[in-house]
Motif scaffolding. Structure first.
Motif, PDB file in Angstrom:
ATOM      1  N   ASP A 222     117.232  32.836 -43.343  1.00  0.00           N
ATOM      2  CA  ASP A 222     116.732  33.533 -44.526  1.00  0.00           C
ATOM      3  C   ASP A 222     117.836  34.355 -45.195  1.00  0.00           C
ATOM      4  O   ASP A 222     118.124  34.195 -46.378  1.00  0.00           O
ATOM      5  CB  ASP A 222     115.579  34.446 -44.111  1.00  0.00           C
ATOM      6  CG  ASP A 222     115.088  35.343 -45.237  1.00  0.00           C
ATOM      7  OD1 ASP A 222     115.300  35.007 -46.418  1.00  0.00           O
ATOM      8  OD2 ASP A 222     114.472  36.385 -44.935  1.00  0.00           O
ATOM      9  N   THR A 223     118.494  35.203 -44.423  1.00  0.00           N
ATOM     10  CA  THR A 223     119.458  36.142 -45.005  1.00  0.00           C
ATOM     11  C   THR A 223     120.683  35.464 -45.596  1.00  0.00           C
ATOM     12  O   THR A 223     121.270  35.965 -46.556  1.00  0.00           O
ATOM     13  CB  THR A 223     119.918  37.162 -43.949  1.00  0.00           C
ATOM     14  OG1 THR A 223     120.550  36.478 -42.854  1.00  0.00           O
ATOM     15  CG2 THR A 223     118.741  37.962 -43.412  1.00  0.00           C
ATOM     16  N   SER A 230     118.274  25.711 -50.938  1.00  0.00           N
ATOM     17  CA  SER A 230     117.450  26.497 -50.028  1.00  0.00           C
ATOM     18  C   SER A 230     117.327  25.880 -48.637  1.00  0.00           C
ATOM     19  O   SER A 230     116.794  26.509 -47.732  1.00  0.00           O
ATOM     20  CB  SER A 230     116.050  26.692 -50.624  1.00  0.00           C
ATOM     21  OG  SER A 230     115.406  25.444 -50.815  1.00  0.00           O
ATOM     22  N   SER A 231     117.822  24.663 -48.447  1.00  0.00           N
ATOM     23  CA  SER A 231     117.784  24.025 -47.127  1.00  0.00           C
ATOM     24  C   SER A 231     119.024  24.341 -46.299  1.00  0.00           C
ATOM     25  O   SER A 231     119.110  23.950 -45.136  1.00  0.00           O
ATOM     26  CB  SER A 231     117.650  22.500 -47.275  1.00  0.00           C
ATOM     27  OG  SER A 231     116.442  22.154 -47.902  1.00  0.00           O
ATOM     28  N   ILE A 242     125.847  24.461 -45.115  1.00  0.00           N
ATOM     29  CA  ILE A 242     125.461  23.556 -44.040  1.00  0.00           C
ATOM     30  C   ILE A 242     123.956  23.646 -43.826  1.00  0.00           C
ATOM     31  O   ILE A 242     123.352  24.704 -44.027  1.00  0.00           O
ATOM     32  CB  ILE A 242     126.229  23.913 -42.737  1.00  0.00           C
ATOM     33  CG1 ILE A 242     125.882  22.938 -41.611  1.00  0.00           C
ATOM     34  CG2 ILE A 242     126.004  25.355 -42.329  1.00  0.00           C
ATOM     35  CD1 ILE A 242     126.752  23.121 -40.358  1.00  0.00           C
ATOM     36  N   ALA A 243     123.351  22.544 -43.428  1.00  0.00           N
ATOM     37  CA  ALA A 243     121.901  22.495 -43.236  1.00  0.00           C
ATOM     38  C   ALA A 243     121.443  23.549 -42.237  1.00  0.00           C
ATOM     39  O   ALA A 243     122.056  23.727 -41.173  1.00  0.00           O
ATOM     40  CB  ALA A 243     121.480  21.105 -42.762  1.00  0.00           C
ATOM     41  N   LYS A 244     120.367  24.237 -42.583  1.00  0.00           N
ATOM     42  CA  LYS A 244     119.815  25.243 -41.675  1.00  0.00           C
ATOM     43  C   LYS A 244     119.494  24.643 -40.307  1.00  0.00           C
ATOM     44  O   LYS A 244     119.648  25.303 -39.272  1.00  0.00           O
ATOM     45  CB  LYS A 244     118.544  25.846 -42.270  1.00  0.00           C
ATOM     46  CG  LYS A 244     118.763  26.702 -43.502  1.00  0.00           C
ATOM     47  CD  LYS A 244     117.435  27.206 -44.059  1.00  0.00           C
ATOM     48  CE  LYS A 244     117.644  28.092 -45.274  1.00  0.00           C
ATOM     49  NZ  LYS A 244     116.354  28.582 -45.841  1.00  0.00           N
TER      50      LYS A 244
END
Length: 409
Positions: A222-223, A230-231, A242-244
């Motif tokens: 989130d932070t 947004s991913s 980089i992808a979450k």
């Protein structure tokens, strides 16, 4: 004398009137039938709605229905989820989530639904604040979607104790968010300087929710979210998006970098300094390893996979765009952790190669970095999210960069 049209025979006139009457009766009958059908459909729909509202899903049904659809689920509160397969049943650490099950005695996490508690629900439904909720039966409405990589329900729109009046989404004043008047948050510090300012700030920012090390994963997603995707998250040193979901300990994954190296004070990943998101950031595993526990200073050779970061035997220099971020995180840690609560007294100094001592340097360089790279939109948003969503406290040097020079002239 005018000619008069001949009148139809009486029998023909009666026939015409009869036909018209029959047509009228038929039309009226059709209208009545249509109205009856509409009423029947409306009654059927209303009945269906009442039936749906009257029969919430069981927890087992909700676990099998992770479709993102909004549903009401009924279950017993059985603990506080802190990881994919870990639920605290006592010693609660936060108000961020509750676990529901079809039985109040359930201990198998695979038979539990993890319910995210967003800000407006925490004070009333979090177990740290309300441990007496354990074993209570409640209804929760919201989208059925994975939480902590586990069957879950996120962003509830209603939570109700079974047998009580539904609780609507609260409309009370939300947790303060920074505006031009964050002075409300810092009221006890305004007008002070030097050691008095430092003492006041410590008293303010030590009021926080302490996260677990597993919760840090969710917080960082989130932070440090990429504002353009947004991913993804943004890695602090490399600047790579980089992808979450690509987090862990493998090569080219991202992991949890302690900007104040956890060996400097030997606090490891203990709840508190080891899990404080104000200094934990996503970073590429290889770059994180290259930084290690080095102090901060200028100079050195380019770092592998981060050509605009530099290191030598005893120090690390991050890319220009985040030098101020690094400095303000280090200074936050120094004011937040003053030796109470069993935690070390962290201090910046003018040395490098501080090892396991609770010090980190070089202070003069950090001050220059803070002045040369003032807080940007990303850093300010991050401060806001930690305050509102995760820990309830702020980094004062992001809100008031001028306080750096007041405390460390």
């Amino acid at each position: 004398m005018l000619a008069t049209a001949p009148r139809p025979p009486l029998r023909q006139a009666r026939h015409v009137r009869h036909v018209r009457h029959v047509r009228h009766v038929r039309v009226s009958a059709v209208v009545v039938v249509l109205l009856a059908l509409v009423a029947a459909v409306a009654l059927s729909a209303a009945t269906a709605l009442r039936a749906t509202a009257a029969t919430p899903l069981t927890v087992s049904q909700a676990i099998a229905t992770q479709s993102g659809s909004s549903q009401t689920v009924r279950g017993y509160v059985v603990g506080e989820p802190v990881a994919t397969s870990t639920v605290n049943r006592s010693g609660f650490t936060g108000d961020y989530a509750i676990a529901l099950a079809d039985s109040a005695s359930q201990t198998d996490t695979s038979k539990m639904l993890y319910v995210q508690l967003t800000t407006q629900w925490r004070s009333a439904w979090g177990l740290k604040t309300n441990p007496g909720l354990m074993g209570k039966q409640i209804d929760v409405t919201g989208p059925l979607s994975a939480y902590f990589s586990h069957a879950g329900l996120k962003s509830p729109t209603a939570i109700t104790a079974v047998g009580s009046t539904p609780t609507p989404t609260p409309t009370a004043t939300p947790t303060p968010t920074p505006t031009s008047s964050t002075d409300t948050y810092y009221a006890a510090a305004i007008g002070k300087s030097g050691t008095a300012l430092r003492s006041a700030l410590h008293g303010i920012i030590r009021q926080q929710t302490v996260l677990t090390y597993d919760q840090v994963w969710e917080a960082l997603k989130d932070t440090d979210q990429d504002p353009n995707n947004s991913s993804n998250v943004i890695e602090i040193y490399s600047g790579r998006s980089i992808a979450k979901s690509n987090n862990g300990g493998g090569v080219d994954q991202w992991n949890r970098e302690h900007v104040w190296a956890k060996s400097h004070g030997d606090f490891g990943t203990a709840n508190g300094p080891g899990t404080d998101v104000h200094h934990l950031r996503p970073e590429d595993v290889t770059v994180n390893s290259d930084r290690g526990n080095l102090d901060f200073d200028n100079g050195g050779s380019a770092v592998n996979q981060c050509s605009d970061c530099w290191r030598d035997a005893d120090s690390f220099e991050p890319r220009d765009a985040v030098k101020g971020d690094v400095a303000r995180m280090i200074l936050y840690m120094a004011v937040r952790y003053e030796g109470g609560d069993g935690w070390p007294n962290l201090e910046p100094n003018e040395s490098v190669g501080n090892g396991t001592a609770p010090y980190i340097g070089r202070l003069s360089v950090l001050k220059a970095w803070s002045a040369g790279d003032p807080p940007d939109t990303f850093e300010k948003r991050r401060n806001d999210r930690i305050h509102v969503q995760w820990q309830g406290n702020r980094n004062p040097f992001i809100d008031h960069p001028e306080w750096v020079g007041s405390i460390w002239p």
